[in-house]
Scaffold this motif. Structure first.
Motif, mmCIF file in Angstrom:
data_model
loop_
_atom_site.group_PDB
_atom_site.id
_atom_site.type_symbol
_atom_site.label_atom_id
_atom_site.label_comp_id
_atom_site.label_asym_id
_atom_site.label_seq_id
_atom_site.Cartn_x
_atom_site.Cartn_y
_atom_site.Cartn_z
ATOM 1 N N TRP A 10 31.114 -23.003 -78.250
ATOM 2 C CA TRP A 10 32.353 -22.379 -78.782
ATOM 3 C C TRP A 10 32.107 -21.615 -79.946
ATOM 4 O O TRP A 10 32.997 -20.635 -80.111
ATOM 5 N N GLY A 11 31.163 -21.717 -80.663
ATOM 6 C CA GLY A 11 30.978 -20.749 -81.668
ATOM 7 C C GLY A 11 32.093 -20.785 -82.746
ATOM 8 O O GLY A 11 32.434 -19.892 -83.406
ATOM 9 N N LEU A 12 32.622 -21.981 -82.853
ATOM 10 C CA LEU A 12 33.654 -22.063 -83.830
ATOM 11 C C LEU A 12 33.391 -21.875 -85.367
ATOM 12 O O LEU A 12 32.348 -22.258 -85.505
ATOM 13 N N PRO A 13 34.218 -21.557 -86.380
ATOM 14 C CA PRO A 13 35.555 -21.041 -85.653
ATOM 15 C C PRO A 13 35.737 -19.763 -85.087
ATOM 16 O O PRO A 13 34.828 -18.964 -85.403
ATOM 17 N N MET A 106 44.849 -11.552 -79.527
ATOM 18 C CA MET A 106 44.822 -11.659 -80.952
ATOM 19 C C MET A 106 43.448 -11.864 -81.451
ATOM 20 O O MET A 106 43.094 -11.641 -82.698
ATOM 21 N N LEU A 107 42.651 -12.435 -80.581
ATOM 22 C CA LEU A 107 41.109 -12.817 -81.086
ATOM 23 C C LEU A 107 40.400 -11.669 -81.522
ATOM 24 O O LEU A 107 40.602 -10.366 -80.913
ATOM 25 N N ASP A 108 39.648 -11.703 -82.509
ATOM 26 C CA ASP A 108 38.843 -10.577 -83.142
ATOM 27 C C ASP A 108 37.920 -10.368 -81.877
ATOM 28 O O ASP A 108 37.547 -9.122 -81.734
ATOM 29 N N ASP A 109 37.333 -11.232 -81.267
ATOM 30 C CA ASP A 109 36.681 -10.898 -80.086
ATOM 31 C C ASP A 109 37.179 -11.737 -78.687
ATOM 32 O O ASP A 109 36.830 -12.718 -78.443
ATOM 33 N N PRO A 110 37.944 -10.871 -78.134
ATOM 34 C CA PRO A 110 38.635 -11.522 -76.865
ATOM 35 C C PRO A 110 37.936 -11.312 -75.701
ATOM 36 O O PRO A 110 38.172 -11.595 -74.593
ATOM 37 N N PRO A 157 35.590 -20.419 -69.131
ATOM 38 C CA PRO A 157 34.801 -19.299 -69.893
ATOM 39 C C PRO A 157 34.469 -19.875 -71.329
ATOM 40 O O PRO A 157 35.335 -20.439 -71.954
ATOM 41 N N ARG A 158 33.429 -19.239 -72.040
ATOM 42 C CA ARG A 158 33.365 -19.425 -73.404
ATOM 43 C C ARG A 158 32.898 -18.139 -74.002
ATOM 44 O O ARG A 158 32.249 -17.052 -73.419
ATOM 45 N N PRO A 159 32.929 -18.150 -75.340
ATOM 46 C CA PRO A 159 32.493 -16.904 -76.009
ATOM 47 C C PRO A 159 30.868 -16.762 -75.661
ATOM 48 O O PRO A 159 30.329 -17.650 -75.760
ATOM 49 N N VAL A 160 30.526 -15.648 -75.667
ATOM 50 C CA VAL A 160 28.967 -15.358 -75.499
ATOM 51 C C VAL A 160 28.389 -15.276 -76.999
ATOM 52 O O VAL A 160 28.847 -14.932 -77.833
ATOM 53 N N SER A 161 27.382 -16.368 -77.146
ATOM 54 C CA SER A 161 26.836 -16.532 -78.457
ATOM 55 C C SER A 161 25.513 -15.575 -78.819
ATOM 56 O O SER A 161 24.815 -15.587 -77.660
#
Length: 161
Positions: A10-13, A106-110, A157-161
């Motif tokens: 997830w690369g949180l936050p 609204m996500l900075d990287d959607p 789906p997950r953010p690409v890290s």
């Protein structure tokens, strides 16, 4: 390998902002689900073909900066929250259900957000396809959502890290 939050992939936050940047949001817990709603209400609120949302656990969603204001239909159970300056629809407060339904743009990287579930496809505009894994003609009964959230946790789906 787990990221610093201990939540695999997830690369949180995750950071999010309204259009003007005066409302900031931080996602510190893995999303429960990504959805697209095709109902006419969501079409009208977004000015688009559907509302693309990320359901975030209440304890993993923080708001800072300008205080959001309630908009949309101001009566009834749904609390649609907007930036008081740019009037962007930023999230729907569903605290009583345990989550906030943040608008994915609204996500900075959607770039990673794909709807895992789409609802209200009976009202879908012609030619609109989301690629959602699961589709419902209407809004399904609440008792099936835990199984869908579990499936999202492993397949979503997950953010690409």
């Amino acid at each position: 390998m787990d990221d610093a939050s201990g939540e695999r992939g997830w690369g949180l936050p995750l950071a999010a902002h309204c259009r003007c940047g005066q409302v900031a949001m931080t996602v510190s817990a893995p999303p429960i689900l990504t959805t697209a709603c095709h109902c006419r209400g969501c079409q009208r609120m977004t000015g688009g073909a559907y509302s693309l949302s990320v359901a975030i656990p209440v304890n993993g969603f923080q708001v800072s900066g300008a205080e959001p204001v309630r908009g949309g239909l101001k009566e009834g159970p749904l609390r649609h929250m907007f930036c008081p300056h740019c009037l962007s629809w930023i999230y729907t407060d569903l605290t009583e259900m345990g989550f906030m339904n943040m608008r994915a743009p609204m996500l900075d990287d959607p770039s990673w957000v794909l709807p895992f579930v789409e609802t209200q496809t009976a009202e879908r505009l012609p030619g609109v396809q989301t690629g959602a894994t699961i589709s419902f003609e209407r809004f399904p009964d609440m008792d099936i959502w835990p199984a869908i959230a579990k499936r999202f946790a492993s397949e979503g789906p997950r953010p690409v890290s």
